[in-house]
Design a protein around this motif. Structure first.
Motif, short mmCIF file in Angstrom:
data_model
loop_
_atom_site.label_atom_id
_atom_site.label_comp_id
_atom_site.label_asym_id
_atom_site.label_seq_id
_atom_site.Cartn_x
_atom_site.Cartn_y
_atom_site.Cartn_z
N LEU A 57 0.85 -1.19 0.00
CA LEU A 57 0.00 0.00 0.00
C LEU A 57 0.88 1.24 0.00
N SER A 58 0.48 2.25 -0.76
CA SER A 58 1.24 3.50 -0.74
C SER A 58 0.30 4.68 -0.94
N ASP A 59 0.72 5.82 -0.42
CA ASP A 59 0.01 7.09 -0.67
C ASP A 59 -1.47 6.99 -0.35
N PHE A 60 -1.76 6.55 0.85
CA PHE A 60 -3.15 6.45 1.31
C PHE A 60 -3.77 7.85 1.47
N HIS A 61 -2.98 8.80 1.96
CA HIS A 61 -3.40 10.20 2.08
C HIS A 61 -4.73 10.35 2.84
N GLU A 212 23.02 -0.57 -4.52
CA GLU A 212 23.15 -1.07 -3.14
C GLU A 212 22.81 -2.55 -3.03
N GLY A 213 22.33 -3.14 -4.13
CA GLY A 213 22.12 -4.58 -4.16
C GLY A 213 20.79 -5.07 -3.60
N TYR A 214 19.79 -4.19 -3.55
CA TYR A 214 18.48 -4.65 -3.08
C TYR A 214 17.81 -5.48 -4.16
N ASP A 215 17.19 -6.57 -3.74
CA ASP A 215 16.57 -7.50 -4.68
C ASP A 215 15.17 -7.06 -5.08
N LEU A 216 14.41 -6.56 -4.13
CA LEU A 216 13.03 -6.14 -4.38
C LEU A 216 12.77 -4.84 -3.65
N ILE A 217 12.31 -3.84 -4.40
CA ILE A 217 12.02 -2.53 -3.83
C ILE A 217 10.54 -2.25 -3.98
N PHE A 218 9.92 -1.77 -2.91
CA PHE A 218 8.54 -1.28 -2.95
C PHE A 218 8.59 0.24 -2.81
N ALA A 219 7.90 0.95 -3.70
CA ALA A 219 7.92 2.41 -3.68
C ALA A 219 6.57 2.99 -4.11
N GLY A 220 6.40 4.28 -3.88
CA GLY A 220 5.16 4.98 -4.25
C GLY A 220 5.47 6.36 -4.79
N HIS A 221 4.83 7.38 -4.20
CA HIS A 221 5.13 8.80 -4.45
C HIS A 221 4.66 9.33 -5.80
N ALA A 222 4.76 8.55 -6.87
CA ALA A 222 4.45 9.06 -8.21
C ALA A 222 2.95 9.09 -8.49
#
Length: 290
Positions: A57-61, A212-222
């Motif tokens: 979940l991201s950007d629930f606002h 930095e070698g992260y395998d899986l990234i979760f992101a939002g913002h856009a």
């Protein structure tokens, strides 16, 4: 043709399309929530975590749909997650309603353990953000602001790292985002060959996360651009400007993958055009070499 004239023409066309869509059926794009499912494969995923499901979940606002967000809660429950990750902007700095967000958190933590990192909106309203954190503590939501944890199953483990948004810096200059995040990474300890998941609000730093070698990234913002158009896609996204590179879905570079959510709520205007609110369901799967 002058590039500024081209952009102006595109903006004009986009504005006309927006007017038509809003006039005909604009509200549906704001309220129809989509559950998007992804299979994430890697040889580094431990056997014990094969089939492990993560709702993102991201950007629930602090948005509130019908019936106190029951439709949204039902979709999350349908995903049958092992954990829920929340990548920032859980409250909105312009129309803040912490009670709505905490009521939502109280319901979803009954579905699965929740892990949260802060976004840029939380940085703008320190008093309300403190109230949110106190509420999370009471509910049992795990706050991963610049922290590492390991989840274990049958003696095997994966790592989850959380990055608090760089805008929390006291004297903040948004041109320093990459340097701020780099300095955070230097403080984290990891173990060789462990599968590494990163929670971060900002998708535009994907190259850094890969380095930095992260395998899986979760992101939002856009917000998926919040207003999208057929054939064109998103016109604009924060920190990416016109025709942004990262707006929604799965991105891959080398061994790294990023799942970018279109988010749930709104920024600036309470409407979405061709950009439905989104919940992401990621299922981990061991990739076996032939």
């Amino acid at each position: 043709m002058n590039k500024y004239l081209i952009v102006s023409l595109i903006v004009l066309i986009a504005a006309l399309i927006s007017f038509v869509v809003i006039f005909i059926d604009g509200t549906n794009f704001s309220k129809e929530i989509e559950l998007s499912k992804f299979k994430i494969k890697s040889e580094k995923i431990p056997e014990s975590f094969s089939g492990f499901k993560i709702v993102h979940l991201s950007d629930f606002h602090n948005v509130e749909f019908e019936n106190e967000n029951q439709g949204l809660i039902d979709l999350i429950s349908e995903g049958d997650p092992d954990i829920i990750v929340i990548t920032g902007d859980f409250i909105d700095s312009r129309t803040t309603d912490t009670a709505v967000s905490l009521k939502f958190a109280e319901k979803i933590i009954k579905i699965a353990p929740c892990y949260y990192v802060a976004g840029n909106h939380e940085s703008r309203i320190p008093e309300e953000y403190y109230e949110l954190l106190k509420g999370f503590e009471a509910l049992g939501v795990t706050v991963l602001n610049d922290e590492n944890i390991f989840l274990e199953r049958n003696g095997e483990k994966i790592q989850i790292t959380g990055i608090k948004d760089p805008s929390f810096k006291v004297l903040y200059d948004d041109s320093e985002d990459e340097d701020i995040v780099k300095s955070k990474f230097q403080r984290f300890k990891t173990e060789e060959n462990v599968y590494r998941i990163l929670l971060s609000h900002r998708p535009e730093l994907f190259d850094l996360y890969c380095e930095e070698g992260y395998d899986l990234i979760f992101a939002g913002h856009a917000h998926g651009g919040q207003i999208r158009f057929p054939l064109i896609g998103a016109l604009q996204a924060p920190k990416q400007g016109l025709f942004p590179k990262y707006t929604e879905g799965l991105y891959e570079k080398g061994e790294s993958k990023m799942l970018l959510s279109r988010g749930i709520g709104y920024s600036k205007v309470p409407i979405r055009i061709y950009c439905k609110p989104q919940i992401i369901l990621a299922e981990l799967e061991v990739e076996r070499s032939n």
